[in-house]
Design an enzyme around this catalytic site. Sequence first.
Site, PDB file in Angstrom:
ATOM      1  N   PHE A 375       0.804  -1.315  -0.035  1.00 51.39           N
ATOM      2  CA  PHE A 375       0.065   0.056   0.119  1.00 51.39           C
ATOM      3  C   PHE A 375       0.816   1.304   0.151  1.00 51.39           C
ATOM      4  CE2 PHE A 375      -2.124  -3.353   2.890  1.00 51.39           C
ATOM      5  CZ  PHE A 375      -2.800  -3.831   1.806  1.00 51.39           C
ATOM      6  N   CYS A 376       2.176   1.143  -0.676  1.00 48.96           N
ATOM      7  CA  CYS A 376       2.805   2.482  -0.651  1.00 48.96           C
ATOM      8  C   CYS A 376       3.205   2.840   0.667  1.00 48.96           C
ATOM      9  CB  CYS A 376       2.243   3.562  -1.514  1.00 48.96           C
ATOM     10  SG  CYS A 376       1.994   3.263  -3.512  1.00 48.96           S
ATOM     11  N   ALA A 377       3.205   2.095   1.670  1.00 54.85           N
ATOM     12  CA  ALA A 377       3.626   2.271   2.946  1.00 54.85           C
ATOM     13  C   ALA A 377       4.706   1.109   3.704  1.00 54.85           C
ATOM     14  CB  ALA A 377       2.330   2.534   3.836  1.00 54.85           C
TER      15      ALA A 377
END
Length: 463
Positions: A375-377
């Site tokens: 999740f781009c985290a």
Amino acid sequence: MSASTLASACLPVLGREVRAPLVTGGDAEYAALDYAASAPALQRVWDDVAAYAPYYGSVHRGAGYLSQLSTELYESSRATVAGFLGCRPGDQVVFTRSTTDSLNLLATALPPGTEVYVFETEHHAALLPWRRPGSTAGRVTVLPAPGSPGQAVAALDSALAARVGDGPALVCVTGASNVTGELWPVRELTAAAHRHGARLVLDAAQLAPHHPVDVAELGVDWVAFSGHKLYAPFGAGVLAGRADWLRAAPPYLAGGGASRRVGRAADGGLDVEWQTTAARHEAGSPNVIGAYAIASACKALTEAGFDALVARERALVARVLAGLAELPGVRVLSLFGADAARVGVISFVVDGWRSAHLAAALSAEHGIGVRDGLFCAHPLVRALLGGAAGAGGSTESAECGGGTGEGELPLNAVRVSFGAGTPDEHVDRFLAALGSLVRDGARWSYRTVDGRCVPATGADREV
């Protein structure tokens, strides 16, 4: 709040009638449960844009009728967004492409050497801009993941108290996590920043679509969000807040619109006078349709009433969490604990399942769209799952149709997310489908193709 009132708070969105083909035969109404990535467009937004489309024209440059209409629409959209955000007198509203673009713009507008403080739990859009070429930031301090809202405030307070000197400093923090959905103590973090002479920019990408955001009340210095998460397509975003740093910085892009006057200099070069308004950072022909779509969404959410929307979403969150708790081997990811307040964003892992396999089966066999991955985290998801790839856990690079080994957790997760346009039956279908997969397994076989888990084709497709 009564069941009828809750039901009426579900706003009409595009895509409700889309049918998704199923690998097992037939089709099903598509259940869009990936709002945290891109929410479906509100019908109101689509209708407003369609009504304006015949009047589309150039913005700020033309004397013609359509140009004047488009300019008025663009600038009134700016005023609508300012009102939606509760901006202070003198604040600027800059239209950008997205939250990512907004934070990159701010990274180039910081006074040189500005110290930046950010938690490792942030989306990459908030983690990465401060070290990119063109950023004027100085030292970047990455704070570890806190275990509670109170720990977050204490950690920031301690880090800022240890600063040497009184130069400019900026804190970047999310309002709601794009992984766990948990609400962060924005008002308290802002107060801590201001106590130590720092400013704060709020990443409201996941907060603004679900919860009211009031710049003046929260005390934040800037807020950034994306239209495509606020039920408004067409690739626009917003950076809104204090004008001084934005006015003093070189334009984000150099070109028409950003310049007030361009002439020949005595040395044979160019003498440029830049705009001091938001236009300074909006070079080129503006995305008037994107700006208008955001303004339309702001109006729609305001008119629907956030109290009703928040109450209904809170009920959906409770329903999903209760349903997940009944399934064996399901672990919901959380920083602040099971009782933490959150928006409609929930990530989880399931014993024996690779996340890509589970998401693919939900889509192919049940017509339900969720998200899998990091999740781009990446730092946050790895921290929540207790390690890095190769450190005692399975990796998602293995064959997606296979399970994890005994005692192993997948190092990716599945995320289900929903909002103002999600009907109750989509949430119920998700829980029923997930329960069927967890208890009985997939009915189809799956393979990894170009890095994605997809249904197998050819012989022996069915399990």
